[in-house]
Scaffold this motif. Structure first.
Motif, PDB file in Angstrom:
ATOM      1  N   LEU A   1       8.061   0.479  -6.349  1.00  0.00           N
ATOM      2  CA  LEU A   1       8.707   1.798  -6.235  1.00  0.00           C
ATOM      3  C   LEU A   1       9.440   2.133  -7.531  1.00  0.00           C
ATOM      4  O   LEU A   1       9.336   3.258  -8.050  1.00  0.00           O
ATOM      5  CB  LEU A   1       9.696   1.805  -5.063  1.00  0.00           C
ATOM      6  CG  LEU A   1       9.093   1.682  -3.651  1.00  0.00           C
ATOM      7  CD1 LEU A   1      10.207   1.534  -2.611  1.00  0.00           C
ATOM      8  CD2 LEU A   1       8.217   2.898  -3.323  1.00  0.00           C
ATOM      9  N   ALA A   2      10.162   1.154  -8.073  1.00  0.00           N
ATOM     10  CA  ALA A   2      10.923   1.389  -9.315  1.00  0.00           C
ATOM     11  C   ALA A   2       9.967   1.759 -10.449  1.00  0.00           C
ATOM     12  O   ALA A   2      10.229   2.714 -11.206  1.00  0.00           O
ATOM     13  CB  ALA A   2      11.734   0.153  -9.674  1.00  0.00           C
ATOM     14  N   ALA A   3       8.854   1.049 -10.545  1.00  0.00           N
ATOM     15  CA  ALA A   3       7.889   1.319 -11.625  1.00  0.00           C
ATOM     16  C   ALA A   3       7.306   2.724 -11.498  1.00  0.00           C
ATOM     17  O   ALA A   3       6.939   3.352 -12.494  1.00  0.00           O
ATOM     18  CB  ALA A   3       6.773   0.272 -11.592  1.00  0.00           C
TER      19      ALA A   3
ATOM     20  N   ALA B   1       0.837  -1.204   0.000  1.00  0.00           N
ATOM     21  CA  ALA B   1       0.000   0.000   0.000  1.00  0.00           C
ATOM     22  C   ALA B   1       0.870   1.252   0.000  1.00  0.00           C
ATOM     23  O   ALA B   1       0.616   2.198  -0.769  1.00  0.00           O
ATOM     24  CB  ALA B   1      -0.917  -0.011   1.224  1.00  0.00           C
ATOM     25  N   VAL B   2       1.894   1.270   0.843  1.00  0.00           N
ATOM     26  CA  VAL B   2       2.769   2.457   0.918  1.00  0.00           C
ATOM     27  C   VAL B   2       3.530   2.621  -0.393  1.00  0.00           C
ATOM     28  O   VAL B   2       3.627   3.733  -0.949  1.00  0.00           O
ATOM     29  CB  VAL B   2       3.741   2.351   2.123  1.00  0.00           C
ATOM     30  CG1 VAL B   2       4.763   3.472   2.100  1.00  0.00           C
ATOM     31  CG2 VAL B   2       2.975   2.371   3.435  1.00  0.00           C
ATOM     32  N   ALA B   3       4.064   1.514  -0.914  1.00  0.00           N
ATOM     33  CA  ALA B   3       4.847   1.596  -2.158  1.00  0.00           C
ATOM     34  C   ALA B   3       3.996   2.147  -3.303  1.00  0.00           C
ATOM     35  O   ALA B   3       4.498   2.868  -4.171  1.00  0.00           O
ATOM     36  CB  ALA B   3       5.407   0.227  -2.518  1.00  0.00           C
ATOM     37  N   SER B   4       2.705   1.832  -3.306  1.00  0.00           N
ATOM     38  CA  SER B   4       1.838   2.280  -4.409  1.00  0.00           C
ATOM     39  C   SER B   4       1.356   3.713  -4.260  1.00  0.00           C
ATOM     40  O   SER B   4       0.836   4.290  -5.207  1.00  0.00           O
ATOM     41  CB  SER B   4       0.578   1.412  -4.516  1.00  0.00           C
ATOM     42  OG  SER B   4       0.862   0.101  -4.301  1.00  0.00           O
ATOM     43  N   THR B   5       1.483   4.261  -3.036  1.00  0.00           N
ATOM     44  CA  THR B   5       0.882   5.586  -2.833  1.00  0.00           C
ATOM     45  C   THR B   5       1.844   6.674  -2.357  1.00  0.00           C
ATOM     46  O   THR B   5       1.530   7.859  -2.478  1.00  0.00           O
ATOM     47  CB  THR B   5      -0.251   5.494  -1.775  1.00  0.00           C
ATOM     48  OG1 THR B   5       0.296   4.897  -0.596  1.00  0.00           O
ATOM     49  CG2 THR B   5      -1.425   4.678  -2.273  1.00  0.00           C
TER      50      THR B   5
ATOM     51  N   PRO C   1      10.346  -8.075  -1.571  1.00  0.00           N
ATOM     52  CA  PRO C   1      11.049  -7.471  -2.709  1.00  0.00           C
ATOM     53  C   PRO C   1      10.104  -6.848  -3.744  1.00  0.00           C
ATOM     54  O   PRO C   1      10.485  -5.906  -4.445  1.00  0.00           O
ATOM     55  CB  PRO C   1      11.803  -8.658  -3.330  1.00  0.00           C
ATOM     56  CG  PRO C   1      11.907  -9.663  -2.229  1.00  0.00           C
ATOM     57  CD  PRO C   1      10.701  -9.488  -1.379  1.00  0.00           C
ATOM     58  N   GLY C   2       8.876  -7.350  -3.817  1.00  0.00           N
ATOM     59  CA  GLY C   2       7.897  -6.809  -4.769  1.00  0.00           C
ATOM     60  C   GLY C   2       7.657  -5.312  -4.555  1.00  0.00           C
ATOM     61  O   GLY C   2       7.365  -4.573  -5.507  1.00  0.00           O
TER      62      GLY C   2
END
Ligand code: NAI
Length: 360
Positions: free
Chosen positions: A268-270, A241-245, A262-263
């Motif tokens: 984050l990279a994307a 959730a954090v990585a996507s927002t 790792p996903g």
């Protein structure tokens, strides 16, 4: 708990009824040398949580030590604590005895909940303890960790935002303990605008007074608009959730195991967020601890001048270049920085193991 995922060499779970000590010592790898990594004392909800922490943290130490070019493998220990307690002398004595039973295959030092005083107490009984700060070298690794994180953060900002300075760059620091507070010192000196939080309100007040930081409630930090997020509390702060927002463009902090898996690094990279892998930029402390330990044990006498801090300084300065290389390769290959960092560390471990096998 799936214990096979990291392939640890040895995991010790022990309990001493008399002193009330329960601890886990996880040796992930001794291929490059004794497994080195701090001892964490924390209140875990269950033994399984402590085990997961020990397994993940010790694997991270293998990567961290390998990338930093240290002659050490990776290990970590975890002491299960009750809230608001300090370790007793008896518990530290028992833990020191357990270290001795491992016969130098694991070397410990400070981590969350364990400071220089505890290390010194244990060192009276075991030589497999570092971070003592005696004879004018080493000691509390936190300031060294903080400085390395500062260098890494600056490199990541330069890479992502194209600016050579931190003047006016907004940085959210989560956790104002030994490392976080010291990181704030460097960031404030560099002119960054600080937004800080801690579950201990006193620490927030201190950062506000000392650095002119803006205090934020813990739950609100991730919603604060900033360029950089610096996690310096505990791990697991970047989940799906954090990585996507998250809106920060750079994530660079001291906390170990920031990604829940790792996903999250791929996400984050994307999204074009530059993530500085924790074990790449928070190695300053273990460099200091390793230096002190090698000096104590009189290893490599004549090759390295252990009375000098240069050995430590050069290795901490190298964090900037190492991170830059990783950021560039990750971008070129279109994969996450975490993937590249793990790949590079694994290569070093494998090469070291081949070297040892050839020499045997
Ligand atoms: P510390 O125990 O001195 O500081 C941690 C701080 O985080 C405390 O002030 C605590 O109140 C705060 N905190 C805990 N949970 C929080 C939350 N949910 N929100 C906000 N604040 C919270 O620990 P230290 O030594 O500063 O380490 C910080 C992190 O850096 C840890 O993850 C540690 O494993 C990592 N690290 C530390 C190194 C060192 O040299 N001390 C070396 C490498 C990594």
């Amino acid at each position: 708990m799936d214990m096979s995922q990291f392939a640890h060499e040895q995991v010790v779970i022990r309990q001493d009824e008399r002193s009330g000590l329960t601890a886990i010592i996880a040796l992930h790898s001794t291929r490059l040398g004794p497994a080195a990594g701090g001892c964490r004392r924390w209140r875990y909800a269950a033994l399984d949580d402590a085990l997961t922490d020990a397994l993940r943290l010790s694997a991270g130490m293998t990567y961290k030590n390998a990338l930093a070019g240290l002659p050490f493998g990776g290990g970590k220990s975890v002491i299960l604590a009750d809230a608001g307690t300090r370790p007793t002398e008896a518990q530290l004595a028992v833990f020191a005895d357990w270290l001795n039973e491992l016969d130098g295959r694991y070397v410990t030092a400070e981590d969350v909940g364990m400071g220089v005083a505890e290390m010194r107490t244990m060192a009276r009984r075991s030589r497999y303890v570092s971070g003592l700060g005696e004879d004018g070298i080493g000691g509390d690794p936190s300031p060294k960790t903080a400085y390395g994180v500062f260098l890494g953060l600056k490199t990541a900002v330069q890479y992502r935002l194209g600016v050579e300075h931190l003047h006016g760059i907004r940085v959210a620091v989560q956790g104002l303990g030994n490392v976080g507070m010291s990181l704030c010192h460097w960031l404030a000196r560099a002119g960054a605008e600080l937004y800080v939080t801690d579950i201990d309100a006193g620490r927030v007040r201190e950062a506000v007074e000392r650095f002119g930081a803006t205090g934020i409630l813990p739950d609100a930090l991730l919603d604060t608009p900033v360029e950089v997020f610096a996690p310096c509390a505990l791990g697991g702060v970047i989940d799906d959730a954090v990585a996507s927002t998250i809106s920060a463009q750079v994530i660079a902090g001291a906390a170990n195991n920031q990604l829940t898996d790792p996903g999250c690094g791929d996400t984050l990279a994307a999204r074009g967020i530059v993530y500085a892998p924790d074990f790449v930029i928070n190695a300053g402390g273990v460099v200091s601890v390793a230096h002190e330990y090698l000096a104590q044990q009189d290893h490599f006498t004549g090759v390295v001048d252990y009375s000098s801090e240069r050995w430590v300084g050069e290795r901490i300065d190298a964090i900037s270049h190492r991170l830059l290389d990783i950021l560039q390769e990750a971008e070129a290959r279109g994969v996450s920085t975490e993937t590249i960092a793990v790949e590079r560390a694994q290569k070093i471990v494998d090469a070291g193991a081949d070297h040892a096998a050839a020499a045997a």
